[in-house]
Design an enzyme around this catalytic site. Structure first.
Site, short mmCIF file in Angstrom:
data_model
loop_
_atom_site.label_atom_id
_atom_site.label_comp_id
_atom_site.label_asym_id
_atom_site.label_seq_id
_atom_site.Cartn_x
_atom_site.Cartn_y
_atom_site.Cartn_z
N GLU A 56 0.82 -1.21 0.00
CA GLU A 56 0.00 0.00 0.00
C GLU A 56 0.86 1.26 0.00
O GLU A 56 0.54 2.24 -0.68
CB GLU A 56 -0.91 0.01 1.23
N CYS A 79 -2.76 -3.55 7.22
CA CYS A 79 -2.43 -3.75 8.63
C CYS A 79 -2.85 -2.53 9.45
O CYS A 79 -2.90 -1.40 8.96
CB CYS A 79 -0.94 -4.02 8.79
N CYS A 88 -0.65 0.44 7.64
CA CYS A 88 -1.04 0.86 6.29
C CYS A 88 -2.44 1.45 6.27
O CYS A 88 -2.75 2.30 5.43
CB CYS A 88 -0.96 -0.34 5.33
N ASP A 204 24.37 -38.49 0.09
CA ASP A 204 24.53 -37.60 -1.06
C ASP A 204 25.36 -36.36 -0.79
O ASP A 204 25.76 -35.68 -1.74
CB ASP A 204 23.14 -37.18 -1.57
N GLU A 306 12.89 -32.44 1.45
CA GLU A 306 13.65 -33.16 0.42
C GLU A 306 14.49 -34.21 1.13
O GLU A 306 15.54 -33.90 1.68
CB GLU A 306 14.58 -32.22 -0.34
N ARG A 310 12.11 -42.89 4.22
CA ARG A 310 11.65 -43.07 5.60
C ARG A 310 11.12 -41.77 6.19
O ARG A 310 10.01 -41.71 6.74
CB ARG A 310 12.77 -43.62 6.47
N ALA A 312 10.39 -38.89 4.61
CA ALA A 312 9.26 -38.39 3.82
C ALA A 312 7.99 -39.16 4.18
O ALA A 312 6.91 -38.58 4.32
CB ALA A 312 9.57 -38.52 2.33
N GLY A 313 8.14 -40.47 4.35
CA GLY A 313 6.99 -41.28 4.74
C GLY A 313 6.45 -40.89 6.11
O GLY A 313 5.24 -40.95 6.34
#
Length: 376
Positions: A56, A79, A88, A204, A306, A310, A312-313
């Site tokens: 704004e 706000c 704002c 990795d 990422e 295991r 991620a599951g």
């Protein structure tokens, strides 16, 4: 409340402006503003970075005296509190804006309708709810953190068409093509934190940074406001070597461990430049929910996971994954390859986890699926 065609057109413009802050505005929301007077745009702006002027204010400065009597189209309620910058809502009143159209109310409890109320009290015509779904979709993490105290979580996965993420030996570079890998870096660029596990680090040695060509970094606003997501490693027993790439280089690294991890290993990682935080948990097992609570307390809006099958599951099984971004390569790795996810306890079709696929699109030679868990 009804809105006309011009209202929709100008709000759509404001949403496009807000998107320019996709990778730079966090932890603040992405907000755009358009000032229109007598059918003509007299000022516009978006929130570029925390500590900088809100959308704004940018639009008001661009409009100058032309803001008096104008309509302000804002993608989020202005706000009404003193945060890093002044309210704002007060600035709009001082500028003499006659009407404010907000896409949605601010979910921040410090605002939550107070900005619109202040405008009404000052005699400004106020309307809200125009293209609210589009505005909320632009800020899923901010909205989730304000309403539920948790970040928005995207789990990124890459697999062959037969659902394998690596060969039995662990070799996985590269399952997907260069276009898909670049797409992942764009996803990293909009994330506040990148979460991985110690298994991925040991296998990795990833850097977990945002790497895009200079012209694309500039297009995303990252030439002016560098993007360095917090890199988070779940390492219950502090097995990470001090020379891991994720510790050094560009950005911060937070290592989360269990209460019983060795103090000497903690001190070594601290000397290497990592921050180490201990989380309670039985047997050193780290609870994904506790991880997200900690990140929310640090104003993390969007998390990208990422990691291996295991961890991620674990996020998926706990129903803490808001989206799954699955990159499928036109290749087959065979039944001995490593699975996409480890999900224990699914022994009947009734207990399977169903997904709703919201988008399928080609990315180079690969396919990208954007999906979410169906309601339980």
């Amino acid at each position: 409340m009804s809105f006309g065609a011009d209202d929709h057109r100008h709000m759509a413009h404001a949403l496009r402006l807000a998107r320019r802050g996709l990778c730079t505005a966090s932890p603040n929301p992405r907000v755009g503003c358009v000032l229109v007077r007598e059918g003509r745009v007299v000022g516009e702006g978006w929130h570029e970075r925390t500590g900088g002027p809100h959308a704004e204010i940018v639009a008001l400065e661009a409009a100058g005296d032309a803001a008096r009597g104008a309509t302000a189209y804002v993608t989020l309620e202005p706000c009404a509190h003193h945060g890093r910058t002044p309210p704002c809502a007060d600035a709009l009143v001082r500028a003499g804006v006659a009407r404010v159209v907000a896409a949605m109310e601010d979910p921040n409890p410090q605002v939550a309708g107070r900005g619109l109320a202040r405008l009404r009290e000052a005699g400004v015509e106020v309307a809200a709810g125009l293209m609210a779904a589009e505005a909320e979709a632009l800020n899923p993490g901010f909205v989730r953190r304000m309403r539920a105290g948790r970040p928005w979580v995207r789990v990124k996965l890459a697999a062959s068409l037969d659902g394998r993420t690596a060969l039995a030996s662990g070799e996985s570079r590269w399952i997907t093509g260069e276009d898909a890998r670049r797409d992942v870096h764009r996803l990293r660029a909009r994330s506040d934190a990148l979460v991985t596990g110690i298994g991925t680090v040991l296998a990795d040695d990833p850097a977990m940074t945002v790497r895009l060509p200079p012209e694309e970094m500039a297009a995303l606003g990252l030439a002016r406001v560098p993007r360095r997501p917090l890199r988070v490693v779940l390492d219950p027993h502090l097995a990470m070597p001090e020379n891991a790439r994720i510790i050094g280089g560009d950005g911060r690294c937070l290592v989360l461990c269990g209460e019983e991890a060795e103090a000497a290993a903690e001190e070594a990682l601290r000397r290497a430049g990592a921050e180490v935080v201990r989380l309670p948990g039985p047997g050193g097992v780290l609870d994904p929910g506790a991880v997200l609570d900690l990140l929310a307390a640090r104003e993390v809006n969007e998390v990208m996971v990422e990691t291996g099958a295991r961890l991620a599951g674990a996020f998926v099984a706990a129903r803490l994954a808001d989206e799954l971004w699955i990159y499928l390569a036109p290749a087959l790795l065979g039944h001995e390859g490593r699975p996409l996810l480890e999900l224990a306890g699914i022994d009947t079709m009734e207990r399977r986890l169903r997904l709703v696929v919201d988008e399928v699109r080609p990315v180079g030679a690969d396919l990208r699926l954007r999906a979410r868990l169906a309601e339980a």
